[in-house]
Design an enzyme around this catalytic site. Structure first.
Site, PDB file in Angstrom:
ATOM      1  N   ILE A   1      39.735 120.736  48.922  1.00  0.00           N
ATOM      2  CA  ILE A   1      38.983 119.679  49.606  1.00  0.00           C
ATOM      3  C   ILE A   1      37.663 120.298  50.060  1.00  0.00           C
ATOM      4  CG2 ILE A   1      38.951 118.085  51.553  1.00  0.00           C
ATOM      5  CD1 ILE A   1      40.977 117.384  49.311  1.00  0.00           C
TER       6      ILE A   1
ATOM      7  N   LYS B   1      40.432 118.432  42.107  1.00  0.00           N
ATOM      8  CA  LYS B   1      41.086 117.578  41.104  1.00  0.00           C
ATOM      9  C   LYS B   1      40.637 116.114  41.176  1.00  0.00           C
ATOM     10  CE  LYS B   1      45.597 118.558  41.610  1.00  0.00           C
ATOM     11  NZ  LYS B   1      47.008 118.612  41.136  1.00  0.00           N
ATOM     12  N   GLY B   2      39.693 115.829  42.065  1.00  0.00           N
ATOM     13  CA  GLY B   2      39.217 114.434  42.144  1.00  0.00           C
ATOM     14  C   GLY B   2      40.016 113.654  43.162  1.00  0.00           C
TER      15      GLY B   2
ATOM     16  N   LYS C   1      35.809 115.647  56.056  1.00  0.00           N
ATOM     17  CA  LYS C   1      35.413 114.375  56.667  1.00  0.00           C
ATOM     18  C   LYS C   1      35.107 113.322  55.596  1.00  0.00           C
ATOM     19  CE  LYS C   1      32.775 113.389  60.776  1.00  0.00           C
ATOM     20  NZ  LYS C   1      31.770 113.857  61.727  1.00  0.00           N
TER      21      LYS C   1
ATOM     22  N   GLY D   1      38.496 110.230  44.588  1.00  0.00           N
ATOM     23  CA  GLY D   1      37.996 108.861  44.809  1.00  0.00           C
ATOM     24  C   GLY D   1      38.858 107.772  44.215  1.00  0.00           C
ATOM     25  N   GLU D   2      39.479 108.034  43.080  1.00  0.00           N
ATOM     26  CA  GLU D   2      40.355 107.020  42.457  1.00  0.00           C
ATOM     27  C   GLU D   2      41.776 107.156  42.996  1.00  0.00           C
ATOM     28  OE1 GLU D   2      38.325 105.340  40.292  1.00  0.00           O
ATOM     29  OE2 GLU D   2      36.845 106.934  40.476  1.00  0.00           O
TER      30      GLU D   2
END
Lengths: 326, 730
Positions: free
Chosen positions: B621, B693-694, B625, B696-697
């Site tokens: 991460i 690893k992403g 925030k 947002g989705e």
């Protein structure tokens, strides 16, 4: 938006004159401006009445309340006398719209607001209310939020106001000032069912101005409240709603005032429910039995059949909330 | 692994552009003040299929301030080159004002250009269009569809036939619109044959290529600028017709043109999550091991284009199912083309799979968390590959503990709070880790500050901030000493901000670029006789707080400023890139365990989400925030998908009935109570050099089924349709 002229008036006489000359009154503007943007409304002349001295709540001689037409929704909701005597009015207002809108919108404008029927608000769709004779796209279209009571072949749109439901329940009167002077109209006669003239929504004449809504005196203590059922927690018009006011003395319901919203082409006074309540002792069974007749006469459409049952349950719920579970 | 200490990465930084945004100084597409700009307003078709038989523009043209009304009758022919770059799906894209054909409701049929917005809007309402309308087909229901993709492993039919337990279900998912708060908007300006566009987009290079293709000009003649985007959720991944209209209008009137879609128009031409019908059959043994799944998803697309989204991945890799068959079909309708919306494919598919898993758990009397653990694969059965990382078990373990899952009475309808029935539900979330080639440029100035840039977008995730963090650590500078710039095609190329690939791709490119720049400075120092670092092995030098120093001997060193000043250098600069291997040896996905508690007032049909907890296995991460705002946003979006969002089409004439935010319901603040996100401490270097690893989705996937499963637990009522409405529960 079509071009329009705009004038401000500061006294009632000038206002009525301007209205009689074809002016369209505007105060908070929260409905009218939206509809002008969508070109549903195309007034040539706006008369801003915001500065008129109609912004007070006053006690009437008989013990009722007179609510000035230019009181903001938020002001009425917060008014100590309104809260103390007619909680149903405060609650209906607080469950309406958003804080921002309640700070702008007036009581007079609220009861004058036009339907949220999406076909009415889409100028490319047919709508008898907007353009008489063009047909009603909602009747065979998407009508989940539409009315099940008071509909006609011409129109099935609901009246969107919450506080109007409380006014209907409490048998308020509307004070009007026009070129011919003052008159009062019973709330039940003020908002019109569509019948064959859906474009006529209120019994108001050219140039007439709403000056106040008067709520008649009720015996005290009056327990009252408003429930609003909707898909999300806030900022949505009612699928169903119920305004209930009860006066119980000696363990018996002496006065019952009940109306429903979200289901009628106008706020729907539930006289049959009231009749089943008056003279009875409050009980769970009574609430159920009274609410059974809430949807009598309902004519559901393809997508709003659920409102028939939901209306009964909404009324039953609010009878219990207001009347208790003894 | 960077030798640099990671100070900025992982710290809960507030958005570096936050002040600009909350003070109204961030310029979104239409905010740019372009001298001489005039305004265009689009006129939409009021039919869904047919042809235009007449257009009367006289009233519009008579309005003061109107410069031109453009229709197919007077528009110049446009080139519309094939363009594989800009996320155009297979088919023939809509060509604005090139013929009299109407393909869908709300299609642009004219544009009015005027000196003021008000004049253009009014004149647009005066354009009279007559049509010869034909009956459109817009309803997916019951239509057979065209097979698009198939997949099979094992023998699903045989395994289903012999399964001890079988489920046969059909799911219905409503169409959803992205509804970002900033509407699509474009400003177009021509300078000779060079075009500049200020655009709302998640992909400036996509807009650049599409504009060049439409007008038949070289790609390098088009510059696209997009520093701020007011939300997109996927709708900015294609270049929609209004961009061409803005550029066309600007060319026609010889002035820059601003064009913003109205809220209503945001439902017409800019994509949506397609409606689905999904048949799912599932077979299992009594121990809860799933032996077979047969998936038959069908979604809507337009008659002119065939939309594709990742509908099949989850069914192939999520669980340890030996026998799988999948047939994906599309139904071509007289509608606009869909476009990827947050968690595309996965969000829809996961609803069906995860509700079915919950049904299986209930049927077998197995705890829903335990059921999922019993079906954990050790490798990706669709490719045979090992997982780069897969920590779903841990997600469930941590989530169950933090949510208090063990206090749950498994019996449906067993918990009541006044008029409310209370239920809890769980679901797995998963989204694939995408990476793409990205480049960046960095410059270190003599004053010791740096500017890093890449043609990325920031539609809300916080790219400015996260890239600044990566760059600051790689350069050994404080966050305030680094400025990241994005959103301009003059910058080094970046992939779209979609499919959760931007952090992995541009972040890795930024790190590579800044590593190179730092190493350049270190080389300069160790080769410089006047430097205290002269002769030191470059690998032993780190940069901390803008000071180059020997790792084990911090006193020995000098600052960037000293180094550059002594060498009379105004700056150092470097280009870098990330270019992922075409075929990874690993199966790469991010995972989550999603827990939800709902209250259902079953008498009134109300569902309210009381609390949610999601635990994410998303790798490293970068910015906690920002991650939280993604997670909360994803959960809010999932609540909308589960309970509220539904684009309604009137199939009689193809009209979108609820094309506004009063009738298309999204959650409001009062609907959002207690949402909590937990991230497993991770770092997946097999996925990409920065270990992400992403996110947002992923944050949206699994939310809707967790809520639906909680509704079942609360009420005993199983709903297979989204959104879950009052009428389904009464």
């Amino acid at each position: 938006m079509y071009p329009f002229s705009y004038t401000r008036v500061s006294d009632l006489r000038t206002a009525v004159q301007a209205g009689s000359d074809g002016g369209r009154y505007i105060a908070g503007g929260t409905t009218l401006v939206d509809l002008m943007r969508e070109t549903v409304e195309r007034p040539g002349k706006l008369v801003d009445i915001s500065a008129l001295p109609l912004r007070e709540v006053t006690a009437t001689k008989g013990g009722g309340l007179r609510i000035g037409a230019l009181m903001r929704m938020a002001e009425v909701a917060a008014h100590p006398t309104v809260r103390a005597l007619y909680a149903v009015i405060s609650q209906a207002l607080e469950l309406s719209a958003s804080a921002q809108l309640r700070n702008m919108a007036t009581i007079g404008g609220n009861i004058m607001q036009r339907t949220r029927c999406t076909y009415f608000r889409d100028v490319t769709a047919s709508c008898n209310r907007r353009e008489p004779g063009t047909g009603c796209a909602a009747r065979e279209g998407f009508n989940r939020t539409h009315a099940i009571l008071g509909t006609s072949e011409q129109c099935v749109a609901t009246h969107p106001s919450d506080v109007a439901v409380a006014f209907a329940a409490l048998e308020a009167t509307v004070h009007l000032l026009g070129p011919a002077g003052e008159r009062t109209v019973a709330f039940s006669d003020f908002l019109l069912r569509p019948d064959n003239t859906p474009q006529r929504e209120q019994s108001i004449r050219q140039g007439e101005l709403i000056t106040a809504v008067e709520v008649p005196a009720q015996p005290r203590p009056l327990r009252s409240g408003y429930v609003k059922v909707r898909d999300r927690q806030s900022y949505e018009f009612a699928l169903t709603s119920a305004a209930v006011a009860l006066h119980v003395r000696g363990g018996v319901i002496q006065v019952a005032k009940v109306a429903a919203g979200g289901v009628g082409t106008v706020p729907w006074k539930l006289s049959a429910v009231e009749q089943r309540l008056i003279g009875q002792r409050p009980s769970e069974a009574l609430w159920t039995q009274a609410a059974e007749v809430a949807a009598d006469g309902a004519q559901p459409l393809a997508h709003n059949n659920f409102k028939v049952e939901l209306l009964k349950r909404t009324v039953e719920r609010q009878l219990r909330v207001v009347g208790g579970t003894r | 692994m960077s030798p640099q200490p990671q100070k900025a990465v992982g710290s809960p930084l507030s958005r570096v552009d936050g002040r600009l945004k909350v003070t109204g100084k961030a310029a979104y597409a239409v905010d740019h003040d372009i001298p001489g700009a005039v305004h265009a307003v689009v006129v939409d078709s009021s039919i869904a299929l047919g042809r235009i038989t007449g257009i009367d523009t006289s009233a519009a043209e008579a309005c003061p301030g109107v410069l031109k009304v453009i229709t197919h009758r007077n528009a110049p022919r446009l080139v519309y080159r094939d363009n594989p770059v800009s996320n155009n799906p297979r088919g023939r894209r809509l060509r604005v004002f090139q013929d009299d054909q109407v393909l869908f409701f709300g299609q642009p049929v004219a544009a009015v250009v005027a000196t003021t917005l008000e004049a253009a809007q009014h004149a647009a309402s005066l354009v009279e269009v007559s049509y010869e309308a034909r009956q459109p087909t817009t309803d997916l229901a019951g239509r057979p569809g065209n097979p698009l993709l198939n997949y099979a492993r094992g023998d699903a039919e045989a395994a289903l036939a012999s399964a001890e337990v079988r489920l046969d279900r059909e799911f219905h998912l409503a169409r959803n619109h992205h509804n970002p708060i900033e509407p699509h908007a474009t400003i177009a300006r021509w300078d000779g044959d060079k075009l500049t566009l200020w655009d709302k987009t998640q992909y400036v290079i996509g807009t650049q290529n599409e504009a060049a293709a439409v007008f038949g000009i070289p790609v390098e003649n088009v510059r696209v600028i997009s520093p701020f985007v007011g939300g997109a959720f996927g709708t900015g991944l294609r270049t929609w017709p209004h961009v061409a209209i803005a550029a066309l209008a600007a060319r026609e009137v010889g002035r820059p043109v601003k064009l913003a879609l109205s809220r209503r128009q945001m439902y017409f031409t800019v994509g949506y999550r397609p409606r689905y019908e999904y048949k799912l059959r599932l077979g299992a043994d009594r121990q809860g091991r799933v032996t077979a799944m047969a998936h038959e998803p069908t979604y809507e697309t337009s008659n002119h284009e065939t939309f594709w989204e990742a509908t099949l991945f989850l069914g192939q890799m999520l669980y340890n199912v030996p026998n799988v068959s999948q047939t994906l079909r599309t139904v071509s309708l007289d509608v606009n083309t869909p476009l990827w919306m947050r968690g595309p494919g996965f969000s829809s598919t996961s609803f069906c799979i995860e509700v079915a898993m919950d049904e299986l758990a209930h049927e077998l009397g197995i705890d829903p968390v335990e059921l999922r653990l019993r079906n954990e694969p050790t490798r990706d059965l669709s490719t045979g590959q090992p997982f780069s990382t897969r920590r779903l078990r841990e997600c469930f373990r941590v989530g169950a503990r933090e949510f208090g899952w063990d206090r749950r009475n498994p019996k449906p309808r067993s918990t009541r709070d006044g008029d409310w029935l209370i239920g809890t539900g769980v679901a797995t979330g998963c989204y694939d880790t995408n990476r793409a080639r990205a480049e960046a440029h960095a410059r270190l100035d003599a004053n010791g500050t740096a500017v890093v840039q890449s043609a990325a977008s920031d539609a809300g995730p916080g790219t400015y901030t996260s890239m600044t963090q990566v760059a600051a650590d790689a350069l050994g500078l404080a966050v305030r000493e680094v400025e990241f710039r994005l959103g301009d095609t003059l910058m080094p190329p970046a992939p779209p901000q979609g499919a959760s690939q931007l952090m992995a791709s541009v972040g890795s490119a930024v790190q590579d670029t800044c590593d190179k720049l730092r190493q350049q400075a270190i080389s300069l120092a160790v080769g410089d006789r006047r430097s205290p670092l002269h002769g030191v092995n470059p690998d032993d030098v780190v940069v901390i707080g803008g000071r180059l120093q020997v790792k084990d001997q911090p006193a020995r060193g000098e600052t960037y400023r000293q180094l550059l000043a002594r060498n009379n250098l105004t700056h150092l600069e470097a280009n870098g890139l990330y270019n992922p291997e075409a075929e990874s040896p690993y199966s790469m996905y991010a995972y989550s365990a999603v827990f939800a508690e709902v209250g259902v007032d079953v008498n009134l049909g109300l569902v309210r989400v009381r609390r949610m907890l999601s635990v994410y296995d998303a790798g490293r991460i970068i910015s906690p925030k920002l991650a939280d705002s993604q997670a909360v946003g994803g959960m809010v979006g999932g609540i909308g998908m589960a309970l509220l969002e539904h684009t309604v089409t009137d199939h009689r004439d193809g009209r979108i009935v609820n094309a506004n935010l009063a009738d298309y319901l999204v959650p409001v603040n009062a609907d959002i109570r207690d949402l909590r996100a937990i991230y497993l401490d991770g770092d997946d270097r097999k996925a990409d050099p920065i270990g992400v690893k992403g996110l947002g989705e992923l944050v949206k996937v699994g939310v809707a089924p967790a809520i639906a499963n909680a509704v079942f637990h609360a009420t005993g009522r199983r709903v297979h349709e989204l959104p879950i409405t009052a009428e389904a529960l009464l």
